[in-house]
Motif scaffolding. Structure first.
Motif, short mmCIF file in Angstrom:
data_model
loop_
_atom_site.label_atom_id
_atom_site.label_comp_id
_atom_site.label_asym_id
_atom_site.label_seq_id
_atom_site.Cartn_x
_atom_site.Cartn_y
_atom_site.Cartn_z
N GLU A 75 26.79 4.50 5.48
CA GLU A 75 26.32 3.07 5.18
C GLU A 75 24.77 2.85 5.03
O GLU A 75 24.26 2.02 4.17
CB GLU A 75 26.87 2.07 6.13
N ILE A 98 23.56 3.69 1.69
CA ILE A 98 23.73 2.69 0.92
C ILE A 98 22.63 1.63 0.87
O ILE A 98 22.32 1.11 0.05
CB ILE A 98 25.32 2.12 0.78
N ARG A 99 22.62 1.02 2.14
CA ARG A 99 21.51 -0.07 2.31
C ARG A 99 20.08 0.50 1.93
O ARG A 99 19.55 -0.42 1.39
CB ARG A 99 21.54 -0.21 3.74
N TYR A 105 27.19 1.59 -4.38
CA TYR A 105 25.98 0.69 -4.23
C TYR A 105 25.80 0.00 -5.20
O TYR A 105 26.40 0.05 -6.53
CB TYR A 105 24.58 1.59 -3.80
#
Length: 176
Positions: free
Chosen positions: A146, A149-150, A38
């Motif tokens: 994912e 991470i966002r 990240y």
């Protein structure tokens, strides 16, 4: 205790030994940061990263030291935490378990590993649900999705936005 002398320095004076130690901490933190999946980190993760780096550096005896102890054992008088068999690395995605109850609530909390909290397998984590620091000793390591991470990047972005003044005329160089 070892004999110690106090070195007082004037404002703006450089102390090469201390500057080298600070540079070492920054280099280790930068190496870990650049290995993460990240981008920007929330403040709680930056603090956790610095705690982890300094704890690992203090757990081992410096190579060029005449003293046969690590800084941690010298200052606290106890054996340092064992970082050679690190069971989990900073920034690892996990599900932590805090106990059970007789409801349909989720038993696991998605979290990110920060640093060791004690000698008996305890670890600090950042909850992805609340952004708060949690202490736990039971977890399962999973591949980072994912969405996690966002979420981490969104937490960091929200913090940066909150810390930035809304006034467009704000100028860091203007000291009125």
């Amino acid at each position: 205790f070892l004999p110690a002398s106090m070195h007082l320095c004037a404002r703006g004076e450089h102390v090469p030994i201390i500057e080298r130690l600070i540079r070492t901490v920054k280099e280790r933190a930068r190496a870990v940061y650049n290995d993460l999946p990240y981008g920007p980190l929330p403040t709680i993760m930056v603090v956790g990263l610095m705690n982890r780096v300094t704890a690992v550096l203090n757990a081992f005896q410096p190579q060029d030291s005449a003293i046969q102890q690590s800084p941690l054992s010298l200052v606290e008088g106890r054996a340092p935490m064992n970082y050679t068999d690190a069971s989990i690395h900073f920034g690892t995605y996990v599900i932590i378990y805090g106990g059970t109850n007789n409801t349909m609530d989720a038993r696991g909390v998605p979290a990110i590993a920060l640093h060791k909290s004690n000698d008996s397998n305890g670890f600090y984590f950042m909850s992805l649900s609340t952004g708060k620091r949690l202490n736990c000793n039971k977890w399962t390591v999973l591949p980072i999705p994912e969405g996690a991470i966002r979420k981490i990047e969104a937490m960091a972005k929200r913090e940066r936005k909150r810390d930035t003044p809304d006034d467009e005329s704000f100028d860091l160089n203007n000291e009125e």
